[in-house]
Write a protein that holds these residues in place. Sequence first.
Motif, short mmCIF file in Angstrom:
data_model
loop_
_atom_site.label_atom_id
_atom_site.label_comp_id
_atom_site.label_asym_id
_atom_site.label_seq_id
_atom_site.Cartn_x
_atom_site.Cartn_y
_atom_site.Cartn_z
N GLU A 61 1.81 5.05 0.06
CA GLU A 61 1.42 6.28 0.57
C GLU A 61 2.43 7.21 1.02
OE1 GLU A 61 -0.53 5.89 4.50
OE2 GLU A 61 0.73 3.72 4.67
N ARG A 62 2.16 8.41 1.05
CA ARG A 62 3.13 9.52 1.26
C ARG A 62 3.02 9.65 2.87
NH1 ARG A 62 3.62 15.49 0.87
NH2 ARG A 62 5.70 15.82 0.19
N PHE A 63 4.26 9.55 3.40
CA PHE A 63 4.05 9.78 5.02
C PHE A 63 5.49 10.55 5.29
CE2 PHE A 63 5.81 5.56 3.97
CZ PHE A 63 7.01 5.40 4.96
N GLN A 89 0.89 -1.25 0.01
CA GLN A 89 -0.20 -0.05 -0.17
C GLN A 89 1.03 1.18 0.11
OE1 GLN A 89 -3.30 -0.25 -0.27
NE2 GLN A 89 -3.25 -2.47 -0.16
N ASP A 146 5.14 1.98 1.68
CA ASP A 146 4.22 1.12 2.48
C ASP A 146 4.76 1.60 3.95
OD1 ASP A 146 2.82 -0.70 4.23
OD2 ASP A 146 2.27 -1.75 2.34
N GLU A 147 4.13 2.35 4.77
CA GLU A 147 4.52 2.82 5.95
C GLU A 147 4.65 1.67 6.80
OE1 GLU A 147 3.43 6.16 9.33
OE2 GLU A 147 2.04 5.91 7.66
N TRP A 170 7.52 7.89 -0.48
CA TRP A 170 6.28 7.22 -1.11
C TRP A 170 6.72 6.05 -0.87
CZ3 TRP A 170 1.47 8.90 -2.69
CH2 TRP A 170 1.37 10.22 -2.98
#
Length: 487
Positions: A339-341, A337, A378-379, A376
Amino acid sequence: MKHSIKQQMMMVFVGIVVVMMLVFMAVNGGFLEKYYIAEKQSEFVRTYSLLKNGVISGTLMEETPGSELSKLTEKNNIAVVVIDPEASYIYTNARNLETVMKNQLMGYLFNKNNQEILKKTDEYVISRSMDMQNSTEYIEMWGEFENGSVFLLRSPLDSIRSAVRIFNQFIGMVGGIVILLSLFAAWYFSKKLSEPLMELAALSQKMADLDFEAKYTSGGSNEIGILGQSFNQMSEKLEQTISDLKKANNELQMDIEQKEKLERMRTEFLGNVSHELKTPIALIQGYAEGLKEGVSDDSESREFYCDVIMDEAGKMNQMVKNLLTLNQLEFGDNDVQFERFNLTDLIRGVLQSLDIMITQKEVHVIFRQENPVYVWADEFKVEQVLRNYVNNALNHAEGEKVIEIKIVEINEKAHISVFNTGNPIPEEDVEHIWEKFYKVDKARTREYGGNGIGLSIVKAIMESLHQAYGEKNYDNGVEFWFELDVK
């Protein structure tokens, strides 16, 4: 090219023209004269009718150059002479030949001339004869009217023979021009026909070699153009079919490889798990038997036995969790997944959760990053990587016992490194540290409860993210690193 369409078409074109020329010449030479004689007989009969009417009506002497009889004889090159019973001329249009024709007529009347009779009636005779004086062949008509007057019509045959000769020469010249034009037309049309066919032949050869990039480009709405479009459609369908077959074959190969991999992993898993669980199970069994048999009656010893059992059970539990996580990653069943974190916050959160362990091991952790770094990825998986790296550093930190974590942005990549002071990894072990259950120092690993799975999990995660990772030896320690996309 031997027996090419171009050569065949040129031969066919020229052959047709030559055959037509020969047919024309043969018909012209063999039948035109007969046709001419037949037509001339009809003209003689028409002329005879006009003469007969003029003799009967007594108007023949009044014929003028513009009369129907004059026009007919002049148009058809017919010489006429009509003589009354007293041998006087009634009518003639051959002023220079009236004596010759009179003698010829007298010869017919007294049957002294050689002639080939073509047609004979009670009123006239049509014959073919040769004039010996001028060596000219004529078609002639002679006879006698009811009033006793006699007549002779004459027309030379040399004119038709000359016409036949001229016509044959004309056909020869025109035929030569037509042959040249036919050669050019055959070359042009055969080229227009053969070039698309050669293109189709080359295209079919490329298709046979599984090259489907080539397409028929000559176009056209004729049969060859339709065939070319069919070739293009067939090429696309073959390409798609072969692509589907290759895809299916690749999937089948992957399935086979996956099954083989599963079998190897199952065997390896069972072997490694049985090996890794052997020691803790033996310890748990031994200490449990000791408790049951009352090896030690004091509460402190029993508590120690229970602590050992709980500790070994915890290690086993952690190892099983790690194995399940690794198994899930290697089998590709775990979705990524993206995502930007904020990576800075994530590292601080990991360090905060490990604060008790850091304090217990008396390790000094350095992380000076203040500004947020957004990446970017998957955290959750990145957190697993960081935990494994930091845990590994905590377990191997020696000497000054310093762990330094850095984030460096290079070429739209965030380079994250975890360095710990201590002994570098032996060169012979470097290439194996990412393998499952591989332990550089088995005694030390056993001491802190490691099972050699942590770096294998890191490897599986980073490969699922398609990012770089690795390690670097220093004289005073070891650095583990990985990279993530900033944009």
